[in-house]
Scaffold this motif. Structure first.
Motif, short mmCIF file in Angstrom:
data_model
loop_
_atom_site.label_atom_id
_atom_site.label_comp_id
_atom_site.label_asym_id
_atom_site.label_seq_id
_atom_site.Cartn_x
_atom_site.Cartn_y
_atom_site.Cartn_z
N SER A 1 22.09 7.36 -4.21
CA SER A 1 21.29 6.58 -5.16
C SER A 1 21.13 5.12 -4.72
N SER A 2 22.12 4.57 -4.03
CA SER A 2 21.99 3.18 -3.58
C SER A 2 20.86 3.03 -2.56
N LEU A 3 20.61 4.06 -1.75
CA LEU A 3 19.52 4.00 -0.78
C LEU A 3 18.17 4.18 -1.47
N THR A 4 18.13 4.98 -2.51
CA THR A 4 16.91 5.11 -3.32
C THR A 4 16.62 3.78 -4.00
N ASP A 5 17.63 3.22 -4.67
CA ASP A 5 17.45 1.95 -5.38
C ASP A 5 17.01 0.83 -4.45
N TYR A 6 17.58 0.80 -3.26
CA TYR A 6 17.21 -0.26 -2.32
C TYR A 6 15.71 -0.21 -2.04
N LEU A 7 15.20 0.95 -1.71
CA LEU A 7 13.77 1.06 -1.39
C LEU A 7 12.91 0.70 -2.59
N LEU A 8 13.29 1.18 -3.77
CA LEU A 8 12.47 0.96 -4.96
C LEU A 8 12.55 -0.47 -5.49
N LYS A 9 13.71 -1.11 -5.35
CA LYS A 9 13.92 -2.40 -6.01
C LYS A 9 14.04 -3.61 -5.07
N ARG B 1 16.10 9.36 4.12
CA ARG B 1 14.92 10.20 4.00
C ARG B 1 14.92 10.85 2.62
N ASP B 2 13.72 11.16 2.17
CA ASP B 2 13.55 11.79 0.87
C ASP B 2 14.20 13.18 0.87
N ARG C 1 0.81 -1.22 0.00
CA ARG C 1 0.00 0.00 0.00
C ARG C 1 0.84 1.27 0.00
N HIS C 2 2.11 1.18 0.34
CA HIS C 2 2.97 2.35 0.42
C HIS C 2 3.49 2.77 -0.95
N ASP C 3 3.40 4.06 -1.23
CA ASP C 3 3.85 4.62 -2.50
C ASP C 3 5.32 5.01 -2.39
N ARG C 4 6.16 4.20 -3.02
CA ARG C 4 7.61 4.43 -3.01
C ARG C 4 8.08 5.12 -4.28
N SER C 5 7.22 5.28 -5.25
CA SER C 5 7.62 5.70 -6.60
C SER C 5 8.30 7.06 -6.66
N ALA C 6 7.96 7.99 -5.77
CA ALA C 6 8.54 9.33 -5.82
C ALA C 6 9.73 9.50 -4.88
N PHE C 7 10.10 8.46 -4.16
CA PHE C 7 11.19 8.57 -3.17
C PHE C 7 12.52 8.77 -3.87
N VAL C 8 13.26 9.79 -3.43
CA VAL C 8 14.61 10.06 -3.93
C VAL C 8 15.46 10.52 -2.76
N CYS C 9 16.60 9.88 -2.61
CA CYS C 9 17.56 10.22 -1.56
C CYS C 9 18.85 10.70 -2.24
N ARG D 1 2.50 7.96 0.87
CA ARG D 1 3.79 8.32 0.27
C ARG D 1 4.92 8.16 1.27
N VAL D 2 5.94 7.40 0.88
CA VAL D 2 7.09 7.15 1.73
C VAL D 2 7.98 8.39 1.74
N LEU D 3 8.24 8.91 2.96
CA LEU D 3 9.11 10.07 3.14
C LEU D 3 10.49 9.65 3.64
N GLY D 4 10.57 8.47 4.21
CA GLY D 4 11.83 7.96 4.72
C GLY D 4 11.66 6.51 5.12
N TYR D 5 12.76 5.85 5.39
CA TYR D 5 12.69 4.44 5.80
C TYR D 5 13.94 4.03 6.54
N TYR D 6 13.82 2.92 7.24
CA TYR D 6 15.00 2.26 7.82
C TYR D 6 14.75 0.76 7.81
N THR D 7 15.84 0.02 7.88
CA THR D 7 15.75 -1.44 7.97
C THR D 7 16.44 -1.90 9.24
#
Length: 177
Positions: A26-34, A98-99, A15-23, A57-63
Motif C-alpha cells: 500500500s505504501s507504493l500505491t500511496d506514493y504514486l497516487l499522492k 507494478r500494478d 497526462r498519465h492515469d494513476r487512479s486505478a493503480f494498485v500494488c 494508464r500507469v501499469l508500473g513505475y520506478y523512481t
C-alpha cells in the motif's frame, strides 16, 4: 525476460492515469497516487511510468535520484579502488512497483532494466546503484539481477555501475545471459 507484454516508459506527467493503480504494498500505491508528482516538481525523485501502447494508464513505475553512500557503510572489500572520501556517489532506485494486474507478466523486470539503462546513460559519475527493498520478496527480486548486500547487517543492496553497464550493454546487443 518475459515478452508477454509491451509497454512504453515515460517521465510521469499529468497526462498519465494513476487512479486505478494498485500494488500489493500500500505504501507504493500511496506514493504514486499522492506523492510522486510532488516529488517530481520538487526535484526529489524522477518518476518513470510504464504504460501500455495507446493508453495513459500507469501499469508500473520506478523512481531514480542522485544519492551518496557513506564510506563507513562499506565493507573493506567494497572500498577497494576507492579514494578516501567520506561519501561515495551513487544512484538510488527509490521505488519500483507494478500494478497487481501485471503480476507474473515480467513487468518488474522490464521496469528494473529500464531504470538501469537510464542510469547507465546519464552523463554523471556514480560508483553504484542502490536499492532499499521493501521486504524479503523485493530483496530476492533484486538479488536475481546481481544486487548484493551493501555493508553489514542491512537490507540495503547495491550493484556496481561497471556491472550494470556490462549487463545493459549485453541486453542491447542481444546477448544477455
Amino acid at each position: 525476460m518475459s515478452s508477454e507484454i509491451e509497454v512504453g516508459f515515460e517521465r510521469l506527467s499529468t497526462r498519465h492515469d494513476r487512479s486505478a493503480f494498485v500494488c500489493e504494498q500500500s505504501s507504493l500505491t500511496d506514493y504514486l497516487l499522492k506523492f510522486a508528482g510532488q516529488n517530481e516538481r520538487s526535484d526529489i525523485a524522477a518518476c518513470f511510468v510504464a504504460i501500455a501502447p495507446n493508453t495513459a494508464r500507469v501499469l508500473g513505475y520506478y523512481t531514480i535520484s542522485a544519492h551518496a553512500v557513506l564510506e563507513s557503510e562499506l565493507l573493506p572489500e567494497q572500498k577497494k579502488g576507492l579514494p578516501a572520501h567520506d561519501r561515495i556517489p551513487a544512484f538510488l532506485i527509490g521505488r519500483l512497483a507494478r500494478d497487481i494486474t501485471m503480476k507474473g507478466k515480467g513487468l518488474g523486470e522490464l521496469l528494473l532494466i529500464d531504470a538501469m539503462a537510464r542510469l547507465c546513460s546519464i552523463e554523471a559519475a556514480a560508483r553504484m546503484i542502490i536499492v532499499d527493498p521493501i521486504d524479503g520478496n523485493a530483496g530476492a527480486f533484486y538479488a536475481r539481477y546481481g544486487f548484493t548486500p551493501l555493508g553489514q547487517a542491512t537490507a540495503r543492496l547495491y550493484l556496481p555501475m561497471k556491472v550494470a553497464r556490462k549487463a545493459v550493454g549485453a541486453m542491447r546487443s542481444g546477448s544477455a545471459s
